[in-house]
Design a protein around this motif. Structure first.
Motif, PDB file in Angstrom:
ATOM      1  N   LEU A 146       0.860  -1.178   0.000  1.00  0.00           N
ATOM      2  CA  LEU A 146       0.000   0.000   0.000  1.00  0.00           C
ATOM      3  C   LEU A 146       0.896   1.228   0.000  1.00  0.00           C
ATOM      4  CD1 LEU A 146      -2.402  -1.076   2.877  1.00  0.00           C
ATOM      5  CD2 LEU A 146      -2.762  -1.389   0.432  1.00  0.00           C
ATOM      6  N   ASP A 156      -7.303   3.446  -5.094  1.00  0.00           N
ATOM      7  CA  ASP A 156      -8.558   3.253  -4.382  1.00  0.00           C
ATOM      8  C   ASP A 156      -8.661   4.330  -3.308  1.00  0.00           C
ATOM      9  OD1 ASP A 156     -10.936   2.080  -3.603  1.00  0.00           O
ATOM     10  OD2 ASP A 156     -10.059   0.115  -3.196  1.00  0.00           O
ATOM     11  N   TRP A 192      -9.515   4.627   0.654  1.00  0.00           N
ATOM     12  CA  TRP A 192      -9.714   3.878   1.882  1.00  0.00           C
ATOM     13  C   TRP A 192     -10.932   4.461   2.586  1.00  0.00           C
ATOM     14  CZ3 TRP A 192      -4.781   1.571   3.985  1.00  0.00           C
ATOM     15  CH2 TRP A 192      -5.056   0.613   4.941  1.00  0.00           C
ATOM     16  N   SER A 193     -11.915   3.615   2.864  1.00  0.00           N
ATOM     17  CA  SER A 193     -13.160   4.101   3.461  1.00  0.00           C
ATOM     18  C   SER A 193     -12.942   4.700   4.841  1.00  0.00           C
ATOM     19  CB  SER A 193     -14.188   2.976   3.532  1.00  0.00           C
ATOM     20  OG  SER A 193     -13.703   1.912   4.333  1.00  0.00           O
ATOM     21  N   ASN A 194     -11.928   4.248   5.550  1.00  0.00           N
ATOM     22  CA  ASN A 194     -11.619   4.786   6.864  1.00  0.00           C
ATOM     23  C   ASN A 194     -10.735   6.024   6.702  1.00  0.00           C
ATOM     24  OD1 ASN A 194     -11.128   5.227   9.536  1.00  0.00           O
ATOM     25  ND2 ASN A 194      -9.917   3.383   9.867  1.00  0.00           N
ATOM     26  N   ARG A 201      -2.662   0.303  -4.314  1.00  0.00           N
ATOM     27  CA  ARG A 201      -2.581  -1.025  -3.722  1.00  0.00           C
ATOM     28  C   ARG A 201      -2.155  -2.032  -4.782  1.00  0.00           C
ATOM     29  NH1 ARG A 201      -6.780  -3.262   0.181  1.00  0.00           N
ATOM     30  NH2 ARG A 201      -7.689  -1.239  -0.197  1.00  0.00           N
TER      31      ARG A 201
END
Length: 167
Positions: free
Chosen positions: A65, A97, A99-101, A108
């Motif tokens: 990552l 992408d 990251w939802s958090n 990635r």
């Protein structure tokens, strides 16, 4: 206790140990998060990138990552997903992408290793360089979109213009 010197003398090593040796050899700061995870920082052309490398021994997969420290505001999520779709069409290894958090942009890539679960120095170097190169390549596009108010297509087109020299 791990030492990079021991691992660098071998041709192949456990993935996290090989990455620690690579980071040490390049002078990049890093630390072990666990036996299966290493965290480091690499200066790219546009920004300093946080790197997290996680070894999943049960799958023989090393996940890399690379985080360019770009947070996506809620009002820009739609256009970010649009530009990521355009960018991911051009990326051969890995993908971008969000990251939802924390709404953080990331690159990635999962690297499948053989049954022995060993990583060579060449593999480690290639994977890390590919992550940093892709982040460097598309960093301007994300900036044009987020801060320059360009459309996804225009931001990508502007970022991919090759200069006719170096300043």
């Amino acid at each position: 206790m791990r030492t990079g010197h021991e691992d660098s003398e071998r041709e192949d090593a456990a993935p996290v140990d090989m990455l620690a040796s690579l980071f040490e050899a390049r002078g990049w700061p890093c630390e072990f998060v666990s036996d299966d995870e290493i965290h480091g920082e690499i200066q790219g052309s546009w920004a300093s990138y946080q790197l997290r490398c996680i070894w999943r021994s049960e799958d023989h997969v090393l996940q890399i990552l690379c985080l360019p420290d770009i947070r996506v505001p809620d009002d820009k999520r739609g256009v970010m997903f649009e530009i990521m779709a355009l960018i991911n069409e051009q990326v051969w290894l890995g993908h971008f992408d969000i990251w939802s958090n924390g709404s953080v942009l990331l690159y990635r890539h999962g690297l499948m290793l053989g049954d022995d679960g060993l990583l060579s120095l060449v593999q480690a170097q290639t994977a890390i360089e590919a992550a940093v190169d892709e982040c460097d390549r598309f960093y301007p596009a994300f900036q044009f979109l987020l801060w320059g108010d360009k459309s996804p297509a225009d931001a990508l087109a502007s970022a991919l213009i090759d200069a006719a020299g170096e300043a």
